[in-house]
Design a protein around this motif. Sequence first.
Motif, PDB file in Angstrom:
ATOM      1  N   UNK A   1       2.582 -29.960  -9.801  1.00 43.25           N
ATOM      2  CA  UNK A   1       3.352 -30.995 -10.500  1.00 43.25           C
ATOM      3  C   UNK A   1       2.805 -31.231 -11.909  1.00 43.25           C
ATOM      4  N   UNK A   2       1.485 -31.222 -12.037  1.00 38.66           N
ATOM      5  CA  UNK A   2       0.872 -31.493 -13.345  1.00 38.66           C
ATOM      6  C   UNK A   2       0.332 -30.236 -14.016  1.00 38.66           C
ATOM      7  N   UNK A   3       0.413 -29.093 -13.297  1.00 41.38           N
ATOM      8  CA  UNK A   3      -0.063 -27.796 -13.806  1.00 41.38           C
ATOM      9  C   UNK A   3      -1.546 -27.839 -14.180  1.00 41.38           C
ATOM     10  N   UNK A   4      -2.333 -28.522 -13.320  1.00 34.96           N
ATOM     11  CA  UNK A   4      -3.764 -28.677 -13.574  1.00 34.96           C
ATOM     12  C   UNK A   4      -4.585 -27.956 -12.517  1.00 34.96           C
ATOM     13  N   UNK A   5      -5.836 -27.694 -12.870  1.00 36.00           N
ATOM     14  CA  UNK A   5      -6.807 -27.102 -11.954  1.00 36.00           C
ATOM     15  C   UNK A   5      -8.062 -27.968 -11.966  1.00 36.00           C
ATOM     16  N   UNK A   6      -8.859 -27.828 -10.911  1.00 36.58           N
ATOM     17  CA  UNK A   6     -10.137 -28.534 -10.816  1.00 36.58           C
ATOM     18  C   UNK A   6     -11.275 -27.534 -10.941  1.00 36.58           C
ATOM     19  N   UNK A   7     -12.196 -27.837 -11.841  1.00 37.29           N
ATOM     20  CA  UNK A   7     -13.379 -27.019 -12.060  1.00 37.29           C
ATOM     21  C   UNK A   7     -14.619 -27.887 -11.905  1.00 37.29           C
ATOM     22  N   UNK A   8     -15.769 -27.233 -11.855  1.00 35.14           N
ATOM     23  CA  UNK A   8     -17.034 -27.954 -11.837  1.00 35.14           C
ATOM     24  C   UNK A   8     -17.813 -27.589 -13.095  1.00 35.14           C
ATOM     25  N   UNK A   9     -18.686 -28.494 -13.505  1.00 34.68           N
ATOM     26  CA  UNK A   9     -19.600 -28.211 -14.611  1.00 34.68           C
ATOM     27  C   UNK A   9     -20.989 -28.580 -14.124  1.00 34.68           C
ATOM     28  N   UNK A  10     -21.909 -27.595 -14.205  1.00 31.40           N
ATOM     29  CA  UNK A  10     -23.263 -27.838 -13.727  1.00 31.40           C
ATOM     30  C   UNK A  10     -24.240 -26.854 -14.350  1.00 31.40           C
ATOM     31  N   UNK A  11     -25.506 -27.176 -14.223  1.00 33.95           N
ATOM     32  CA  UNK A  11     -26.558 -26.291 -14.698  1.00 33.95           C
ATOM     33  C   UNK A  11     -26.644 -25.071 -13.798  1.00 33.95           C
ATOM     34  N   UNK A  12     -26.681 -23.895 -14.407  1.00 31.66           N
ATOM     35  CA  UNK A  12     -26.941 -22.642 -13.697  1.00 31.66           C
ATOM     36  C   UNK A  12     -28.136 -22.015 -14.396  1.00 31.66           C
ATOM     37  N   UNK A  13     -29.277 -22.065 -13.741  1.00 28.59           N
ATOM     38  CA  UNK A  13     -30.536 -21.665 -14.356  1.00 28.59           C
ATOM     39  C   UNK A  13     -30.523 -20.252 -14.945  1.00 28.59           C
ATOM     40  N   UNK A  14     -29.995 -19.219 -14.252  1.00 29.62           N
ATOM     41  CA  UNK A  14     -29.990 -17.888 -14.862  1.00 29.62           C
ATOM     42  C   UNK A  14     -29.245 -17.845 -16.204  1.00 29.62           C
ATOM     43  N   UNK A  15     -28.122 -18.545 -16.296  1.00 29.02           N
ATOM     44  CA  UNK A  15     -27.360 -18.566 -17.546  1.00 29.02           C
ATOM     45  C   UNK A  15     -28.125 -19.341 -18.616  1.00 29.02           C
ATOM     46  N   UNK A  16     -28.769 -20.432 -18.228  1.00 22.13           N
ATOM     47  CA  UNK A  16     -29.579 -21.199 -19.182  1.00 22.13           C
ATOM     48  C   UNK A  16     -30.723 -20.335 -19.717  1.00 22.13           C
ATOM     49  N   UNK A  17     -31.408 -19.632 -18.818  1.00 27.95           N
ATOM     50  CA  UNK A  17     -32.533 -18.799 -19.244  1.00 27.95           C
ATOM     51  C   UNK A  17     -32.083 -17.644 -20.129  1.00 27.95           C
ATOM     52  N   UNK A  18     -30.917 -17.083 -19.855  1.00 30.10           N
ATOM     53  CA  UNK A  18     -30.417 -15.947 -20.641  1.00 30.10           C
ATOM     54  C   UNK A  18     -29.773 -16.380 -21.950  1.00 30.10           C
ATOM     55  N   UNK A  19     -28.923 -17.423 -21.903  1.00 33.56           N
ATOM     56  CA  UNK A  19     -28.108 -17.781 -23.064  1.00 33.56           C
ATOM     57  C   UNK A  19     -28.362 -19.181 -23.620  1.00 33.56           C
ATOM     58  N   UNK A  20     -29.161 -19.986 -22.915  1.00 32.73           N
ATOM     59  CA  UNK A  20     -29.407 -21.343 -23.377  1.00 32.73           C
ATOM     60  C   UNK A  20     -28.282 -22.318 -23.080  1.00 32.73           C
ATOM     61  N   UNK A  21     -27.285 -21.890 -22.307  1.00 31.36           N
ATOM     62  CA  UNK A  21     -26.171 -22.768 -21.929  1.00 31.36           C
ATOM     63  C   UNK A  21     -26.645 -23.722 -20.838  1.00 31.36           C
ATOM     64  N   UNK A  22     -26.585 -25.021 -21.114  1.00 33.23           N
ATOM     65  CA  UNK A  22     -27.075 -25.993 -20.126  1.00 33.23           C
ATOM     66  C   UNK A  22     -26.090 -26.265 -19.006  1.00 33.23           C
ATOM     67  N   UNK A  23     -24.802 -26.243 -19.309  1.00 34.07           N
ATOM     68  CA  UNK A  23     -23.789 -26.542 -18.306  1.00 34.07           C
ATOM     69  C   UNK A  23     -22.715 -25.467 -18.325  1.00 34.07           C
ATOM     70  N   UNK A  24     -22.339 -25.016 -17.139  1.00 35.63           N
ATOM     71  CA  UNK A  24     -21.385 -23.924 -17.001  1.00 35.63           C
ATOM     72  C   UNK A  24     -20.155 -24.427 -16.252  1.00 35.63           C
ATOM     73  N   UNK A  25     -18.968 -24.097 -16.781  1.00 36.48           N
ATOM     74  CA  UNK A  25     -17.717 -24.408 -16.096  1.00 36.48           C
ATOM     75  C   UNK A  25     -17.428 -23.303 -15.098  1.00 36.48           C
ATOM     76  N   UNK A  26     -17.131 -23.702 -13.867  1.00 32.89           N
ATOM     77  CA  UNK A  26     -16.810 -22.709 -12.847  1.00 32.89           C
ATOM     78  C   UNK A  26     -15.973 -23.326 -11.739  1.00 32.89           C
TER      79      UNK A  26
END
Length: 175
Positions: free
Chosen positions: A36-61
């Motif tokens: 009806x609203x054409x929306x999706x639900x995602x999460x945003x959280x710390x993923x340590x491997x991505x933080x260590x590799x790229x410095x990204x603190x929060x990842x959308x998934x």
Amino acid sequence: MSVSYTQRRRDSDQQQRKREIYDSGNSAVILPYDPARKTVLLTRQLRLPIFLQDGEENVLEACAGKLDGATAEERIRKEIEEELGYRIVEVERLFELYVSPASIMEKIFFFTCSYSPAQRVSGGGGLKEEGEDIEVVETTLENAAKMVATSQIIDAKTVVLIQYLSARVRSPGSV
């Protein structure tokens, strides 16, 4: 674990091989969609491997979890409630994929479901005792696809679900 084995090559020769194999268990992932609203639900959280590799603190998934002895359907319903705060009964299994079969044994079960604001039962956020600190993000499917194109969404399982659902929504007789 390290595995040694004999491989028969296409030319019929035998070759001794050794590989490192990682098995952290199978998992399930879901991208809930509100038609009806054409929306999706995602999460945003710390993923340590991505933080260590790229410095990204929060990842959308997409919402996901390890099966830990449950069926894929049981686990994903539980994860939706814990992480997203929605109680969903009907989930649709789409397919199963190995994301990195050269070294990782994990099989991922992919799902989607319909949701609406009326099915919200809590704020979500995950289980504090499991170290989860999850932000629930609701966006349009169109915006999620744009976030893939601009590398704001970099998780492979989430990209697969967004692309799959985007194609399906564009097709007649879809979700």
